[in-house]
Structures are given as C-alpha cells and as structure tokens.
Scaffold this motif. Sequence first.
Motif, PDB file in Angstrom:
ATOM      1  N   GLU A   1       0.822  -1.199   0.000  1.00  0.00           N
ATOM      2  CA  GLU A   1       0.000   0.000   0.000  1.00  0.00           C
ATOM      3  C   GLU A   1       0.858   1.252   0.000  1.00  0.00           C
ATOM      4  OE1 GLU A   1      -3.123   0.253  -0.388  1.00  0.00           O
ATOM      5  OE2 GLU A   1      -3.581  -1.880  -0.381  1.00  0.00           O
ATOM      6  N   SER A   2       1.977   1.217   0.744  1.00  0.00           N
ATOM      7  CA  SER A   2       2.873   2.383   0.791  1.00  0.00           C
ATOM      8  C   SER A   2       3.454   2.681  -0.587  1.00  0.00           C
ATOM      9  CB  SER A   2       4.002   2.126   1.803  1.00  0.00           C
ATOM     10  OG  SER A   2       4.894   3.209   1.837  1.00  0.00           O
ATOM     11  N   ARG A   3       3.846   1.638  -1.309  1.00  0.00           N
ATOM     12  CA  ARG A   3       4.390   1.840  -2.651  1.00  0.00           C
ATOM     13  C   ARG A   3       3.351   2.465  -3.575  1.00  0.00           C
ATOM     14  NH1 ARG A   3       6.783  -3.268  -1.581  1.00  0.00           N
ATOM     15  NH2 ARG A   3       5.152  -4.362  -2.751  1.00  0.00           N
ATOM     16  N   ARG A   4       2.138   1.969  -3.518  1.00  0.00           N
ATOM     17  CA  ARG A   4       1.096   2.493  -4.384  1.00  0.00           C
ATOM     18  C   ARG A   4       0.820   3.969  -4.082  1.00  0.00           C
ATOM     19  NH1 ARG A   4      -3.243  -2.501  -3.866  1.00  0.00           N
ATOM     20  NH2 ARG A   4      -2.045  -4.051  -5.056  1.00  0.00           N
TER      21      ARG A   4
ATOM     22  N   PRO B   1      17.797  26.263  -5.811  1.00  0.00           N
ATOM     23  CA  PRO B   1      17.984  25.086  -4.918  1.00  0.00           C
ATOM     24  C   PRO B   1      16.686  24.462  -4.431  1.00  0.00           C
ATOM     25  CG  PRO B   1      18.411  27.125  -3.715  1.00  0.00           C
ATOM     26  CD  PRO B   1      18.232  27.535  -5.148  1.00  0.00           C
ATOM     27  N   TRP B   2      15.544  25.184  -4.401  1.00  0.00           N
ATOM     28  CA  TRP B   2      14.354  24.664  -3.718  1.00  0.00           C
ATOM     29  C   TRP B   2      13.706  23.504  -4.458  1.00  0.00           C
ATOM     30  CZ3 TRP B   2      14.588  26.382   0.905  1.00  0.00           C
ATOM     31  CH2 TRP B   2      15.083  27.660   1.184  1.00  0.00           C
ATOM     32  N   VAL B   3      13.568  23.629  -5.762  1.00  0.00           N
ATOM     33  CA  VAL B   3      12.911  22.572  -6.519  1.00  0.00           C
ATOM     34  C   VAL B   3      13.737  21.295  -6.527  1.00  0.00           C
ATOM     35  CG1 VAL B   3      12.088  21.885  -8.785  1.00  0.00           C
ATOM     36  CG2 VAL B   3      11.593  24.178  -7.926  1.00  0.00           C
ATOM     37  N   PRO B   4      15.064  21.326  -6.838  1.00  0.00           N
ATOM     38  CA  PRO B   4      15.851  20.083  -6.771  1.00  0.00           C
ATOM     39  C   PRO B   4      15.828  19.453  -5.372  1.00  0.00           C
ATOM     40  CG  PRO B   4      17.032  21.748  -8.019  1.00  0.00           C
ATOM     41  CD  PRO B   4      15.863  22.450  -7.410  1.00  0.00           C
ATOM     42  N   ALA B   5      15.819  20.306  -4.304  1.00  0.00           N
ATOM     43  CA  ALA B   5      15.778  19.745  -2.947  1.00  0.00           C
ATOM     44  C   ALA B   5      14.456  19.022  -2.694  1.00  0.00           C
ATOM     45  CB  ALA B   5      15.968  20.859  -1.922  1.00  0.00           C
ATOM     46  N   ALA B   6      13.358  19.645  -3.154  1.00  0.00           N
ATOM     47  CA  ALA B   6      12.053  19.006  -2.970  1.00  0.00           C
ATOM     48  C   ALA B   6      11.970  17.707  -3.753  1.00  0.00           C
ATOM     49  CB  ALA B   6      10.938  19.953  -3.399  1.00  0.00           C
ATOM     50  N   VAL B   7      12.484  17.736  -5.011  1.00  0.00           N
ATOM     51  CA  VAL B   7      12.478  16.520  -5.824  1.00  0.00           C
ATOM     52  C   VAL B   7      13.330  15.433  -5.172  1.00  0.00           C
ATOM     53  CG1 VAL B   7      13.146  15.547  -8.046  1.00  0.00           C
ATOM     54  CG2 VAL B   7      11.982  17.747  -7.960  1.00  0.00           C
ATOM     55  N   GLY B   8      14.450  15.846  -4.579  1.00  0.00           N
ATOM     56  CA  GLY B   8      15.304  14.869  -3.892  1.00  0.00           C
ATOM     57  C   GLY B   8      14.585  14.212  -2.714  1.00  0.00           C
ATOM     58  N   LEU B   9      13.837  15.034  -1.939  1.00  0.00           N
ATOM     59  CA  LEU B   9      13.085  14.465  -0.812  1.00  0.00           C
ATOM     60  C   LEU B   9      12.009  13.489  -1.294  1.00  0.00           C
ATOM     61  CD1 LEU B   9      12.683  17.665   1.399  1.00  0.00           C
ATOM     62  CD2 LEU B   9      14.085  15.670   1.912  1.00  0.00           C
ATOM     63  N   ILE B  10      11.324  13.863  -2.402  1.00  0.00           N
ATOM     64  CA  ILE B  10      10.298  12.965  -2.944  1.00  0.00           C
ATOM     65  C   ILE B  10      10.930  11.675  -3.449  1.00  0.00           C
ATOM     66  CG2 ILE B  10       8.574  12.706  -4.773  1.00  0.00           C
ATOM     67  CD1 ILE B  10       8.049  15.706  -4.538  1.00  0.00           C
ATOM     68  N   ALA B  11      12.112  11.818  -4.110  1.00  0.00           N
ATOM     69  CA  ALA B  11      12.789  10.621  -4.606  1.00  0.00           C
ATOM     70  C   ALA B  11      13.229   9.726  -3.456  1.00  0.00           C
ATOM     71  CB  ALA B  11      14.005  11.051  -5.447  1.00  0.00           C
ATOM     72  N   LEU B  12      13.720  10.346  -2.355  1.00  0.00           N
ATOM     73  CA  LEU B  12      14.132   9.546  -1.190  1.00  0.00           C
ATOM     74  C   LEU B  12      12.934   8.799  -0.589  1.00  0.00           C
ATOM     75  CD1 LEU B  12      16.250   8.675   0.875  1.00  0.00           C
ATOM     76  CD2 LEU B  12      15.782  10.789   2.151  1.00  0.00           C
ATOM     77  N   ALA B  13      11.811   9.513  -0.480  1.00  0.00           N
ATOM     78  CA  ALA B  13      10.610   8.868   0.054  1.00  0.00           C
ATOM     79  C   ALA B  13      10.165   7.723  -0.839  1.00  0.00           C
ATOM     80  CB  ALA B  13       9.492   9.897   0.208  1.00  0.00           C
ATOM     81  N   THR B  14      10.283   7.929  -2.168  1.00  0.00           N
ATOM     82  CA  THR B  14       9.878   6.875  -3.107  1.00  0.00           C
ATOM     83  C   THR B  14      10.782   5.658  -2.974  1.00  0.00           C
ATOM     84  OG1 THR B  14       9.058   8.583  -4.620  1.00  0.00           O
ATOM     85  CG2 THR B  14       9.411   6.372  -5.530  1.00  0.00           C
ATOM     86  N   LEU B  15      12.104   5.916  -2.844  1.00  0.00           N
ATOM     87  CA  LEU B  15      13.042   4.802  -2.680  1.00  0.00           C
ATOM     88  C   LEU B  15      12.750   4.006  -1.401  1.00  0.00           C
ATOM     89  CD1 LEU B  15      16.421   6.442  -3.814  1.00  0.00           C
ATOM     90  CD2 LEU B  15      15.086   4.698  -5.013  1.00  0.00           C
ATOM     91  N   ILE B  16      12.421   4.712  -0.316  1.00  0.00           N
ATOM     92  CA  ILE B  16      12.089   4.022   0.949  1.00  0.00           C
ATOM     93  C   ILE B  16      10.841   3.170   0.776  1.00  0.00           C
ATOM     94  CG2 ILE B  16      11.355   4.368   3.329  1.00  0.00           C
ATOM     95  CD1 ILE B  16      13.140   6.851   3.402  1.00  0.00           C
ATOM     96  N   ALA B  17       9.827   3.756   0.076  1.00  0.00           N
ATOM     97  CA  ALA B  17       8.587   3.006  -0.131  1.00  0.00           C
ATOM     98  C   ALA B  17       8.820   1.786  -1.003  1.00  0.00           C
ATOM     99  CB  ALA B  17       7.542   3.914  -0.750  1.00  0.00           C
ATOM    100  N   LEU B  18       9.614   1.967  -2.087  1.00  0.00           N
ATOM    101  CA  LEU B  18       9.881   0.844  -2.976  1.00  0.00           C
ATOM    102  C   LEU B  18      10.735  -0.224  -2.309  1.00  0.00           C
ATOM    103  CD1 LEU B  18      10.544   2.734  -6.337  1.00  0.00           C
ATOM    104  CD2 LEU B  18       8.498   1.447  -5.680  1.00  0.00           C
ATOM    105  N   GLY B  19      11.595   0.172  -1.398  1.00  0.00           N
ATOM    106  CA  GLY B  19      12.475  -0.802  -0.758  1.00  0.00           C
ATOM    107  C   GLY B  19      11.937  -1.357   0.540  1.00  0.00           C
ATOM    108  N   SER B  20      10.746  -0.918   0.963  1.00  0.00           N
ATOM    109  CA  SER B  20      10.218  -1.376   2.262  1.00  0.00           C
ATOM    110  C   SER B  20       9.940  -2.869   2.268  1.00  0.00           C
ATOM    111  CB  SER B  20       8.946  -0.604   2.612  1.00  0.00           C
ATOM    112  OG  SER B  20       7.961  -0.829   1.616  1.00  0.00           O
ATOM    113  N   GLY B  21       9.580  -3.416   1.094  1.00  0.00           N
ATOM    114  CA  GLY B  21       9.305  -4.847   1.052  1.00  0.00           C
ATOM    115  C   GLY B  21      10.545  -5.683   1.206  1.00  0.00           C
ATOM    116  N   ARG B  22      11.729  -5.113   0.947  1.00  0.00           N
ATOM    117  CA  ARG B  22      12.972  -5.873   1.037  1.00  0.00           C
ATOM    118  C   ARG B  22      13.668  -5.696   2.377  1.00  0.00           C
ATOM    119  NH1 ARG B  22      12.744  -3.552  -4.038  1.00  0.00           N
ATOM    120  NH2 ARG B  22      12.684  -5.042  -5.771  1.00  0.00           N
ATOM    121  N   LEU B  23      13.191  -4.721   3.193  1.00  0.00           N
ATOM    122  CA  LEU B  23      13.779  -4.530   4.509  1.00  0.00           C
ATOM    123  C   LEU B  23      13.383  -5.663   5.441  1.00  0.00           C
ATOM    124  CD1 LEU B  23      13.134  -0.705   4.952  1.00  0.00           C
ATOM    125  CD2 LEU B  23      15.288  -1.805   4.321  1.00  0.00           C
ATOM    126  N   GLY B  24      14.051  -5.763   6.544  1.00  0.00           N
ATOM    127  CA  GLY B  24      13.700  -6.780   7.529  1.00  0.00           C
ATOM    128  C   GLY B  24      12.290  -6.572   8.054  1.00  0.00           C
TER     129      GLY B  24
END
Length: 550
Positions: free
Chosen positions: A18-21, A48-71
Amino acid sequence: MSARGWSSSTASSSPARESRRLQLVFAGAALAVLGVASLSAPELWVRPWVPAAVGLIALATLIALGSGRLGSRLAPASLPLVPVLDLLAVVVLHADAEIPRNVGLLACFPAFWLGFSQRRRGLVITAIAGLVLGAGMALRIPSTEGVVLTANSVGAVLIPVSLIGAAWLAQRYTEHLARQQTALLQREQERGALQQQHAADGILLDAIFETVRIGLVLIDASGKVERINPTLRDHPAMQGSGARAAMLDATFLELESRRLIRRPDTPFVRAARGESFDNDVVWAQRPGQDLIAITVSSRPLMVDGDFRGSIVAVDDVTSYMRMLEDRDEFVALVSHELRTPLTSIGGYLELVLDEELPEHVVGWLHTMRRNTVRLRALVEDLLIVGEMARGELRLEVERIDLRELAQDAVALLAHRARRRGVRLELVDGPSAWADGDPRRIAQVIENLISNGIKYTRDDGSVQVVVTEDRDGPTIAVSDDGIGMEPEEAARVFERFFRSAEARASGVQGAGLGLWICSMISQAHGGTLRFTSRRGVGSTATFSLPAAAQR
C-alpha cells in the motif's frame, strides 16, 4: 502506514504494498505539477528549492519501494517516514517564490496519509507543516529587496486549514475503522466460541443419542425419520426393515381395550404434527410379528419459533405388560373360583338367619353376611376387570334415558345416604337420551353416586345433575367430601389406585370402581372426567354421544 495503522488490514493487502502504491501516486502528481510549472519558468530547476524538494520525494519513493525488502522489524518502522518526507518536500518547494502558491495543496495527500497511519501524532506533524506553509504564504521568501508581506492572506489560512482538516478526517476515519474492526473481531471470537460450544454440545448429544438405553427417533417437520439410535434400530421388531417402513406398516392398538387406533391418532403421526406428550402406552404390531407394548414420549423441536421436527422416545414394556396380563389372569381365575363358594356361604347364611337363634349369634351372622356381600362385590369387580382387560366387554345397546337411570340409582342408594346423614339430591330436568347398554350405564351412575356418598362428610351432600346439549347427555355427580390433591385426581382412573385421603379415611375399597367406569365409558365412545380439591370435594362428569336419529 504505520504498523499500528495496518495491524488490522487484511492479509491480502500488506502495508509495504500500500505504501508503494500511495507514494507512486503522490510522486506522479508532484512531478506533473512541477512539469507544468517549468513550462512557463524553466529556471525553476537551477534554483535550490525545486531540486531539494524533488530529492526528498525521490528519497521517500526509494524508501517506499524498498520497504518490502527490509527486515520484518525495520520495514514497518520506515513506512511513516515516507509521508513525512513528502510533506517536507512540499514545504521546501513552497519556499520558492516562483512556485505557484496552490502547490501547497499537494500537502493534503501526505497530511491525509499521516492522519490515517499515525492518528494523533500525524495530526500534530501535519499541523506544524500547515503552519509553516501558511507562514510561507504570508511572507514572500526570498526577495532581493528584502522580506515583503504578501496580500494572499486567504491562501495563508486556507492551506493550513485544509491540511489539518485532511489529517483530522483521516484520523477520525481510522478510529472509526478500528472500532468497527474491534467489534468485528469480538463478534468473530464470540461466534468462534459459540461454534466450539455448539460442536461440544453436538458431540455430547451424539454420545447420548447413540448410547442411551431407550429408543430415540428424530423426525423432521414432514414426518420423515431423520435418525434412529442403535437401541431402537437393533430391536427385534425393527429387523429387516428401515425405521420409516417399520413405523408405516405397524398397527397400533389401545392398551386396555386393544381397539385399533386411527392413523392420525397414532403416536408417531402425532409427533410429526408437533404434539408433546409423555408415556403414551400402546400395543404395536407389524405383519407377521407378535404384539409388543411400547411407551412413547414426544417433544417438538422449535428453532426461532419454527417447528423443525420432533424427538421421540420409545421404550419396550412388553415384559411388564405381559406380567400384568398374567396377574390379571390369575386374579380372574381366583375370582371365578371364589364366586361359587361365596354364593354358597351367602345362601346358607340366609337360611341360618331364618332360624330362631340367640341375639348375639344373630349379630355375628349379620356381620358375616355383610362381609360376604363385600367379598362377592369385590369378586364381581375383579371378574369385570378381567373381561375388560381381555377385550371381552359385551354391550347390549338400546335407546336409554340417562335421567331415568339416574333416578333409579338415586332411589337405590337413598337408604345408604340416609344412614350416613348425607343429603342426596337429583336436580330436576328433562329427559336426556343416548344409545347404550342400560345395565353398564347404570353401573357407572351407581358407582359415581356411591363414591360421592362414601367420601363425603356424615352431614354433607351429594348432588346429581343431568343435562343435554347437541353433543349428547351428561351426568355430573358432585360431593363436598374429603377431596384430594390434583396430582392424585389425575390418577383416579388407574387400576387399584386409591388416594392418600381415601386410605386414611378407612373407607373400604379396592380402587377398581372408577377404572371400570372409565372402561365402560370408552366402550360407549363417551368420556369420564374427574376434578377434586382437597377438603372441598370432588366432581365426576360422565358424558355420552348424542342418540342416533331414528
């Protein structure tokens, strides 16, 4: 969502999935907004503001996509970080003065997500982010000319309120779902407990049904035999036939008279109709087999007020009934052998009493004669009992007037009533006609009046009332004597039964009179009822069918 928020989710929808979706939907919406904004202002990507915001969104997306592989322990803990990073990205993006102010509404998505997954904690986080975004709407940041107050005060209020409202609604919705899920879980547990209890009860009932030493039959609402226990199934009378066939081809007879019982009145048909009865004793016979005596009890099975069938208990009492028959045959034999000598004794006593004898000897002889008369009456009753038990009661039917028979009986027993000081009264009325054996009907009336005289007080009264309606004539004999308890009154038509009050009164009797009256009544198709109250008196009511039209 957090582990708490997803703890009650169904097994088919995991928190990580659900988090990934959700994150992919938010990331796509944010990038679409930025793409549209960059068409009119390409320079957004060099600040700097837009790239920083995009970076935060990308980090959140990576965490969501990788949550199934975490312990299994790390994955649930990392999931709440995803909407927090999304919310922070919107705050950072909103700091750019060239970004449209309505971009702040993107924060409603992670705000709802936080309220749904973190509840009150998510509401606090959302409130802080909303205040920051509101301040950004009120203060233009950065500006080469310094900080300038904006006039967009409506947006400064609308965006924080929208975010807090979204988080609050999500929190309330989650709590409502949690309450529903708790109630459902509780009901499921209760249903499971009930199912376990029902299973245990079913096992217990099955064990009782299969091991009890009395025949049991389960009949459905249509009269079909659903189940029969081994005790009845293995009975010799059931061999070579199924239970339903055995009951259909059996003939049932009344216990005393052995008259054929009409099919609608047979025990199993009555049970199929839902009747409740106890210990009905009948004779049963299948083609080619001997008579067996059975006692039958039935209870209807009711489920939510609907009739679902009956449970019938059947017990073989043939041995007991044969023993009673042997007893009756012995009594009949002895009674027959006693009749002749008693008649001879009575005759010789009459001859002796005609002689001149001393007064005290005459007194002894009168006592002997009274006791001889009593013995002869008892023998006659026992002989009648034998005839009725064997079904040999013969009736000589003719048109009779029940009132005339009552008048004769009252006249015959008037001297006995006078000796005891009892007032015997026949209530005046019209004739009451019926078809019957006058000798047997007179025997019933005389017995009822005699009982009334015997069991009332010395200064009491016995009243005889004859009535007639369209169903036939009725004679009621009432006394104000010793009476009896209702449970004893229900047994007065049993052979040899005498109530405790009758035994204590010292009144002689064998307990056969009312049984004989009952059998005579049945032979005529009539009814005999008896009601009594201890210390108040008793009433016996004898009814006959109406006389046939001639």
